[in-house]
Design an enzyme around this catalytic site. Structure first.
Site, PDB file in Angstrom:
ATOM      1  N   HIS A  99       2.233   9.014  -9.840  1.00  0.00           N
ATOM      2  CA  HIS A  99       3.484   9.138 -10.594  1.00  0.00           C
ATOM      3  C   HIS A  99       3.098   9.348 -12.052  1.00  0.00           C
ATOM      4  O   HIS A  99       2.051   8.879 -12.501  1.00  0.00           O
ATOM      5  CB  HIS A  99       4.325   7.859 -10.511  1.00  0.00           C
ATOM      6  N   ASP A 102       2.211   6.221 -13.808  1.00  0.00           N
ATOM      7  CA  ASP A 102       0.981   5.543 -13.385  1.00  0.00           C
ATOM      8  C   ASP A 102      -0.162   5.874 -14.327  1.00  0.00           C
ATOM      9  O   ASP A 102      -0.969   5.008 -14.667  1.00  0.00           O
ATOM     10  CB  ASP A 102       0.541   5.994 -11.979  1.00  0.00           C
ATOM     11  N   GLU A 266       6.463   8.509   5.328  1.00  0.00           N
ATOM     12  CA  GLU A 266       5.719   7.256   5.191  1.00  0.00           C
ATOM     13  C   GLU A 266       5.989   6.350   6.389  1.00  0.00           C
ATOM     14  O   GLU A 266       7.142   6.175   6.799  1.00  0.00           O
ATOM     15  CB  GLU A 266       6.100   6.547   3.900  1.00  0.00           C
ATOM     16  N   ASP A 294       2.357   9.583   4.016  1.00  0.00           N
ATOM     17  CA  ASP A 294       1.922   8.389   3.306  1.00  0.00           C
ATOM     18  C   ASP A 294       1.489   7.377   4.355  1.00  0.00           C
ATOM     19  O   ASP A 294       2.324   6.814   5.078  1.00  0.00           O
ATOM     20  CB  ASP A 294       3.038   7.821   2.426  1.00  0.00           C
ATOM     21  N   ASP A 305       9.422  -3.289   2.610  1.00  0.00           N
ATOM     22  CA  ASP A 305       8.342  -2.315   2.576  1.00  0.00           C
ATOM     23  C   ASP A 305       7.064  -2.989   2.090  1.00  0.00           C
ATOM     24  O   ASP A 305       6.803  -3.079   0.899  1.00  0.00           O
ATOM     25  CB  ASP A 305       8.764  -1.186   1.617  1.00  0.00           C
ATOM     26  N   ASP A 307       3.876  -2.142   2.636  1.00  0.00           N
ATOM     27  CA  ASP A 307       2.810  -1.207   2.233  1.00  0.00           C
ATOM     28  C   ASP A 307       1.412  -1.728   2.550  1.00  0.00           C
ATOM     29  O   ASP A 307       0.526  -1.754   1.694  1.00  0.00           O
ATOM     30  CB  ASP A 307       2.909  -0.903   0.730  1.00  0.00           C
ATOM     31  N   ASP A 337      -0.783   5.154   0.731  1.00  0.00           N
ATOM     32  CA  ASP A 337       0.243   4.474  -0.064  1.00  0.00           C
ATOM     33  C   ASP A 337       0.269   3.023   0.401  1.00  0.00           C
ATOM     34  O   ASP A 337       1.230   2.549   1.005  1.00  0.00           O
ATOM     35  CB  ASP A 337       1.591   5.150   0.134  1.00  0.00           C
TER      36      ASP A 337
END
Length: 434
Positions: A99, A102, A266, A294, A305, A307, A337
């Site tokens: 991003h 980031d 994802e 992802d 989520d 991750d 991700d």
């Protein structure tokens, strides 16, 4: 500059006991007329790997990172660039995703923020000159800044829409400059918390307008990469307009945008929508819209989520079957991700997590290829739908049989047997390869 006190990760074979070695991922091994590295197209997620500190709603950051001792935000951002290239190179991962927020800190104004971004992009360009690591995709963070509390492209306030457009414009320019193969749109706050204050039609219209303007600017910019929509049903909003592949495709078709986008799918987003990863991959594949993945997983006992790094070999194998039947996912890839659990706070843990994900997908791909080569699954499906290749089935598909003809056929074939689906047999068959 050596920020990680860990050597390059090497392939040592399936009998290896070394936790800092690959057991199945041999980057240069031949796979489907190319190398395993080129086919799998693994990617590092900048936000989880370089930026995330391990904070959660109940506690402060726990992560210990070599770059966190630098107090200047810009110097820290520059150090992260060097860390990212070193990390990806040691893992033999050819891509990273980011991003805009980031890679560089926000300033007091949009102009200052863009200046910060350009300075760090200069550092990335310099590192790319002597590194094989490239950009899989870039995107804009349109969800963290309080400005986007009511949404970005779907905000009720036009000045927020304009700010979001300016931010995406810059993010697309940066991605283009870095040679990104894709650009992703993830509508983190493109949805609603309550319908009591929401004009849903207005928000869908403005979101479509935003995406059309992005398409137009990509063309003007000369960006030839793939544009991707990343579906998610909820989080951080209660309901998001790109709920899953089906609803997102309906949206794109309704506004004449379907020719311009594919999907970045994802795993954890699929399960939040009540689907499996394979469901979303197969839905996208059936539409010829499978663009990128992802790669992570969630905890099915938790409702958010999480991750986590992908370790469920069963899910991964089914995903790999879809990827192979799609003839790969280039120019997309497999982006991790995924983030470490909060108690896993050392730089070494970053390697352990990524090695697990990389090895599991490499192993899943080998298993999936073996299943496909065996041919049994395809034969079962072919036989199951064989009745549509001749007779009344063929007439149904070519349109020559209507309800009148079908009624006549039904009366004449009322006692015809319906074959078994053999689900348990097929599940047992898959387990033979795992």
């Amino acid at each position: 500059m050596d920020l990680f006190a860990i050597p390059s990760i090497e392939f040592e074979g399936s009998d290896a006991k070394n936790p800092l070695a690959f057991r199945y991922y041999d980057p240069q091994a031949s796979f489907r007329n190319t190398s395993m590295q080129a086919y799998l197209r693994f990617s590092i997620a900048y936000w989880h790997t370089l930026v995330a500190g391990g904070a959660d709603p109940f506690g402060l950051p726990t992560a210990v990172r070599p770059w966190d001792y630098e107090h200047s935000p810009m110097k820290k951002a520059e150090l992260r660039v060097h860390a990212m290239f070193e990390f990806a190179e040691k893992l033999k991962v050819p891509f990273f995703c980011f991003h805009d927020r980031d890679i560089a800190p926000e300033g007091e104004t949009l102009s200052e923020t863009n200046k910060n971004l350009d300075a760090i992009v200069d550092v990335i360009v310099s590192r790319m000159a002597d590194s094989p690591v490239r950009v899989l995709w870039g995107t804009a963070n349109l969800f963290s800044n309080p400005l986007y509390m009511h949404g970005a492209a779907t905000s009720p306030f036009s000045h927020v829409f304009a700010h979001a457009a300016a931010q995406v414009k810059k993010a697309m320019e940066v991605t283009h400059r870095l040679g990104g193969a894709n650009y992703v749109f993830w509508g983190g706050r493109e949805g609603y918390e309550t319908l009591l204050n929401t004009d849903m039609q207005h928000e869908r219209d403005t979101l479509a307008s935003f995406l059309q303007k992005a398409v137009d600017y990509a063309k003007a910019l000369g960006f030839t990469g793939q544009l991707l929509i990343e579906p998610k049903p909820k989080e951080p909003t209660k309901h998001q307009y790109d709920f899953d592949v089906a609803s997102a495709m309906e949206f794109l078709r309704a506004y004449g945008l379907s020719d311009y986008f594919k999907f970045n799918i994802e795993t954890n987003h699929a399960t939040l929508a009540g689907h499996t990863l394979q469901h979303e991959l197969e839905f996208a594949r059936s539409l010829k819209k499978l663009g990128s993945i992802d790669a992570n997983q969630g905890d099915l006992l938790l409702g958010w989520d999480t991750d986590q790094f992908p370790t469920d070999l069963y899910t991964i194998t089914h995903a790999c079957m879809s990827i192979i039947k799609n003839d790969g996912i280039a120019p997309g890839g497999l982006n991790f991700d995924a983030k470490l659990r909060r108690p896993s706070y050392t730089p070494d843990d970053l390697f352990y997590g990524h090695i697990a994900g990389i090895d599991n997908f490499a192993r899943g791909m080998l298993i999936a290829q073996a299943i496909i080569d065996d041919g049994y699954m395809d034969a079962v499906i072919e036989e199951r739908y064989a009745s549509y290749k001749e007779g009344i089935g063929k007439q149904i598909l070519d349109g020559s049989a209507g309800f009148v003809e079908l009624e006549t056929y039904a009366h004449e074939n009322a006692t015809q047997e319906v074959p078994s689906g053999r689900q348990e047999l097929l599940e047992h068959y898959i387990n033979r390869f795992l």
